[in-house]
Scaffold this motif. Structure first.
Motif, PDB file in Angstrom:
ATOM      1  N   ILE A  40     -13.483   2.182  63.495  1.00 56.90           N
ATOM      2  CA  ILE A  40     -11.996   2.084  62.930  1.00 56.90           C
ATOM      3  C   ILE A  40     -10.808   0.930  63.682  1.00 56.90           C
ATOM      4  O   ILE A  40     -11.273   0.253  64.488  1.00 56.90           O
ATOM      5  CB  ILE A  40     -11.053   3.221  63.591  1.00 56.90           C
ATOM      6  CG1 ILE A  40     -11.867   4.867  63.315  1.00 56.90           C
ATOM      7  CG2 ILE A  40      -9.806   2.956  63.321  1.00 56.90           C
ATOM      8  CD1 ILE A  40     -11.683   5.825  63.747  1.00 56.90           C
ATOM      9  N   GLN A  58      -0.687  -0.572  56.827  1.00 58.49           N
ATOM     10  CA  GLN A  58      -1.479   0.198  55.940  1.00 58.49           C
ATOM     11  C   GLN A  58      -2.845  -0.056  56.839  1.00 58.49           C
ATOM     12  O   GLN A  58      -3.456   1.151  56.292  1.00 58.49           O
ATOM     13  CB  GLN A  58      -0.977  -0.272  54.376  1.00 58.49           C
ATOM     14  CG  GLN A  58       0.302  -0.154  53.670  1.00 58.49           C
ATOM     15  CD  GLN A  58       0.337  -0.939  52.284  1.00 58.49           C
ATOM     16  OE1 GLN A  58      -0.098  -1.651  52.831  1.00 58.49           O
ATOM     17  NE2 GLN A  58       0.356  -0.289  51.539  1.00 58.49           N
ATOM     18  N   THR A  62      -7.163   2.534  59.720  1.00 56.83           N
ATOM     19  CA  THR A  62      -8.583   3.524  58.814  1.00 56.83           C
ATOM     20  C   THR A  62      -9.710   2.438  58.975  1.00 56.83           C
ATOM     21  O   THR A  62     -10.018   1.702  60.050  1.00 56.83           O
ATOM     22  CB  THR A  62      -7.635   2.282  57.007  1.00 56.83           C
ATOM     23  OG1 THR A  62      -7.795   0.719  57.761  1.00 56.83           O
ATOM     24  CG2 THR A  62      -6.920   3.176  56.585  1.00 56.83           C
ATOM     25  N   ARG A  63     -10.933   2.921  58.062  1.00 57.82           N
ATOM     26  CA  ARG A  63     -12.072   2.065  59.027  1.00 57.82           C
ATOM     27  C   ARG A  63     -12.497   1.036  58.098  1.00 57.82           C
ATOM     28  O   ARG A  63     -12.202   0.689  56.913  1.00 57.82           O
ATOM     29  CB  ARG A  63     -13.047   3.567  58.840  1.00 57.82           C
ATOM     30  CG  ARG A  63     -12.893   4.472  59.318  1.00 57.82           C
ATOM     31  CD  ARG A  63     -13.872   5.470  59.052  1.00 57.82           C
ATOM     32  NE  ARG A  63     -15.308   4.526  60.194  1.00 57.82           N
ATOM     33  CZ  ARG A  63     -16.196   5.500  59.553  1.00 57.82           C
ATOM     34  NH1 ARG A  63     -16.546   6.762  58.236  1.00 57.82           N
ATOM     35  NH2 ARG A  63     -17.858   4.705  59.883  1.00 57.82           N
ATOM     36  N   ASP A  66     -13.572   1.258  54.585  1.00 64.23           N
ATOM     37  CA  ASP A  66     -12.453   1.730  53.476  1.00 64.23           C
ATOM     38  C   ASP A  66     -12.679   0.817  52.624  1.00 64.23           C
ATOM     39  O   ASP A  66     -11.992   0.245  51.418  1.00 64.23           O
ATOM     40  CB  ASP A  66     -11.096   1.831  53.774  1.00 64.23           C
ATOM     41  CG  ASP A  66     -11.538   4.167  54.709  1.00 64.23           C
ATOM     42  OD1 ASP A  66     -12.312   4.317  54.559  1.00 64.23           O
ATOM     43  OD2 ASP A  66     -10.957   3.265  55.484  1.00 64.23           O
ATOM     44  N   TYR A  67     -12.350  -0.629  53.419  1.00 65.61           N
ATOM     45  CA  TYR A  67     -12.223  -1.387  51.964  1.00 65.61           C
ATOM     46  C   TYR A  67     -13.988  -3.078  51.790  1.00 65.61           C
ATOM     47  O   TYR A  67     -13.947  -3.434  51.554  1.00 65.61           O
ATOM     48  CB  TYR A  67     -11.740  -3.578  52.968  1.00 65.61           C
ATOM     49  CG  TYR A  67      -9.984  -2.366  53.598  1.00 65.61           C
ATOM     50  CD1 TYR A  67      -9.657  -2.446  53.039  1.00 65.61           C
ATOM     51  CD2 TYR A  67     -10.422  -2.068  55.113  1.00 65.61           C
ATOM     52  CE1 TYR A  67      -8.028  -1.437  53.428  1.00 65.61           C
ATOM     53  CE2 TYR A  67      -9.837  -1.192  55.606  1.00 65.61           C
ATOM     54  CZ  TYR A  67      -7.985  -1.512  54.822  1.00 65.61           C
ATOM     55  OH  TYR A  67      -7.075  -0.719  55.231  1.00 65.61           O
TER      56      TYR A  67
END
Length: 509
Positions: A40, A58, A62-63, A66-67
């Motif tokens: 994370i 943004q 997030t992890r 995710d990208y």
């Protein structure tokens, strides 16, 4: 009481260290983030938001998965296993990330572990290798607990060691000045870029008379326009300001500077920090491209103008052609068209080499036969004599069309730059498992300082005060063709006695 004062001093030093780190964290051009064991993302800097096209709000929480591109997600699991399961101190990987606009960013990732209050975190630097090379930077976050004086002292020392390590390993130069403009710190990269040892730098100010600061157009840069002076006077950061530096006994170089002030706990500016990188090569490439566009435009304009004139005359006499002028005009138009074709071919070849798209169609052929065929028009013209010597039976497995292009370019260069040398010798010999072809003239020769640049893209040689036409691509293309075959190319020359351009080819490859 003394213990309380000591605690207060340690606390202030720790806050200053954290402030310096946060400033560097935000100023550095390397995309950076901090992750936990679940991958994370806890914290990102401005460079990472610019790399991915998302805001910090943004991204944080997030992890990183995710990208990640689907086929590269396993790499991040490998990183997670290596760092948090196998307890490796650091891990490197190449990864593909998806930006907000769905485009791809290729990055070289370096992640190191650090502990804070019993929990292990990962500090990651993502070097964008999509457009540029050798942009590696390493940063670590400095955190500390303020429980008591002994813990603060220990944490402060750890933070100082981390900060020092970050500064010493960064790919950017970092300099810190005091309120008088005196340089108080310069990291190893700053020393390398400026060409000075630490001891010499610390004797100077950021605007010292020992070197000359210039605008990019070459005019003198007033002290008040220097980025470090601007940030100290205004209290505002300055980003990507490019200046030139002219040492007294070395070549001028260009640097891009980011600068920001450092404040004490009362908001007073107590120092200034600047990060900078050497952009001399980038600026030279830009100037070189601009010069090339100018040269290409000029070189194309000349034959096109001649071709247009011939066609206009032909158009005027189309109903009453002149038997005397018609052949001359057609010949002139064809010569102009040939020149345009050659220029366009050179441009296309250079583009293919640059993109790695040149394909070779190899066949067995005899070098002497190829030389005889490609130089036939020179022999027919009668102005120059081509003398072929050596091993007439030597054959190679290569792309005959491309080798023909190399030989013709070398022969044409002899006629162009050694016009008075009416005999051109081509020597074919076998050297080990290679064939060596030498094109020899008895012209004016080439100065030593120019020989090293002959095979560079866009380099155009001159003899004396004469600047010859051309795009400066011929020898560059020759060199790339020979390199593609696994051979070598070079030149030997003696001023006043002529030149020998040679290349080698593996006989079978």
């Amino acid at each position: 009481m003394e213990h309380d004062n000591q605690s207060t001093n340690y606390k202030q030093k720790f806050i200053d260290s954290e402030h310096k780190f946060d400033t560097i964290f935000e100023l550095t051009s390397a995309a950076s983030k901090i992750i936990n064991s679940d991958l994370i993302i806890l914290k990102v800097n401005k460079a990472l938001t610019e790399l991915l096209g998302f805001s910090a709000e943004q991204i944080e929480g997030t992890r990183i998965l995710d990208y990640a591109c689907e086929e590269h997600k396993q790499h991040w699991h490998d990183l997670q296993d290596a760092l948090w399961s196998r307890k490796l101190p650091f891990f490197k990987l190449d990864a593909c990330l998806i930006r907000s606009d769905k485009s791809l960013a290729w990055v070289n990732v370096t992640t190191i572990l650090f502990e804070d209050e019993g929990e292990t975190f990962g500090f990651t630097v993502l070097d964008d290798i999509t457009y540029r090379k050798n942009f590696e930077e390493s940063e670590k976050q400095l955190k500390a607990s303020l429980n008591n004086a002994e813990q603060i002292q220990t944490k402060l020392k750890e933070n100082e060691r981390r900060l020092t390590r970050i500064l010493e390993t960064m790919a950017e130069g970092i300099g810190i000045i005091d309120t008088d403009g005196c340089i108080t710190y310069a990291n190893p990269m700053a020393q390398k870029i400026l060409g000075l040892e630490q001891e010499a730098i610390l004797k100077r100010t950021f605007y010292d008379n020992s070197w000359q600061n210039l605008r990019v157009d070459g005019t003198v840069l007033p002290p008040e326009e220097h980025p470090m002076n601007i940030t100290m006077k205004t209290g505002q950061p300055v980003y990507d300001r490019e200046i030139a530096v002219q040492p007294p006994d070395a070549e001028r170089f260009y640097i891009s500077i980011n600068a920001a002030p450092l404040h004490d706990d009362k908001g007073n500016i107590v120092a200034g920090i600047g990060t900078f990188m050497d952009v001399t090569h980038r600026r030279k490439l830009t100037r070189q491209k601009d010069e090339f566009i100018s040269v290409a435009s000029h070189e194309l304009r000349t034959p096109i103008t001649s071709l247009k004139a011939s066609l206009q005359l032909l158009n005027k006499m189309k109903n009453n052609p002149s038997e005397k002028m018609l052949p001359n005009l057609i010949d002139q138009a064809n010569r102009s068209l040939d020149k345009v074709s050659i220029l366009i071919t050179d441009l296309l070849n250079a583009s293919r080499f640059n993109e790695g798209q040149l394909q070779l169609n190899k066949i067995w052929f005899t070098i002497a036969d190829l030389i005889n065929d490609c130089c036939y028009h020179v022999r027919v013209a009668g102005e120059y004599t081509i003398v072929t010597e050596g091993d007439f039976n030597l054959s190679v497995f290569a792309d005959a069309t491309r080798i023909d292009q190399v030989i013709m370019n070398l022969v044409n260069n002899c006629m162009k730059y050694a016009a008075e040398s009416k005999e051109i010798k081509v020597l074919i010999v076998k050297v080990g498992e290679e064939a060596k072809v030498s094109v020899i003239d008895k012209g004016p020769g080439i100065l030593p300082e120019k020989r090293t640049h002959l095979f560079e893209r866009y380099y155009r040689a001159d003899v004396g005060s004469i600047q010859y036409s051309g795009l400066g691509l011929g020898l560059y293309i020759c060199a790339e063709i020979i390199k593609k075959h696994g051979g070598h190319i070079g030149v030997e020359s003696e001023v006043g006695r002529g030149s020998t351009f040679w290349f080698t080819l593996p006989i079978q490859s």
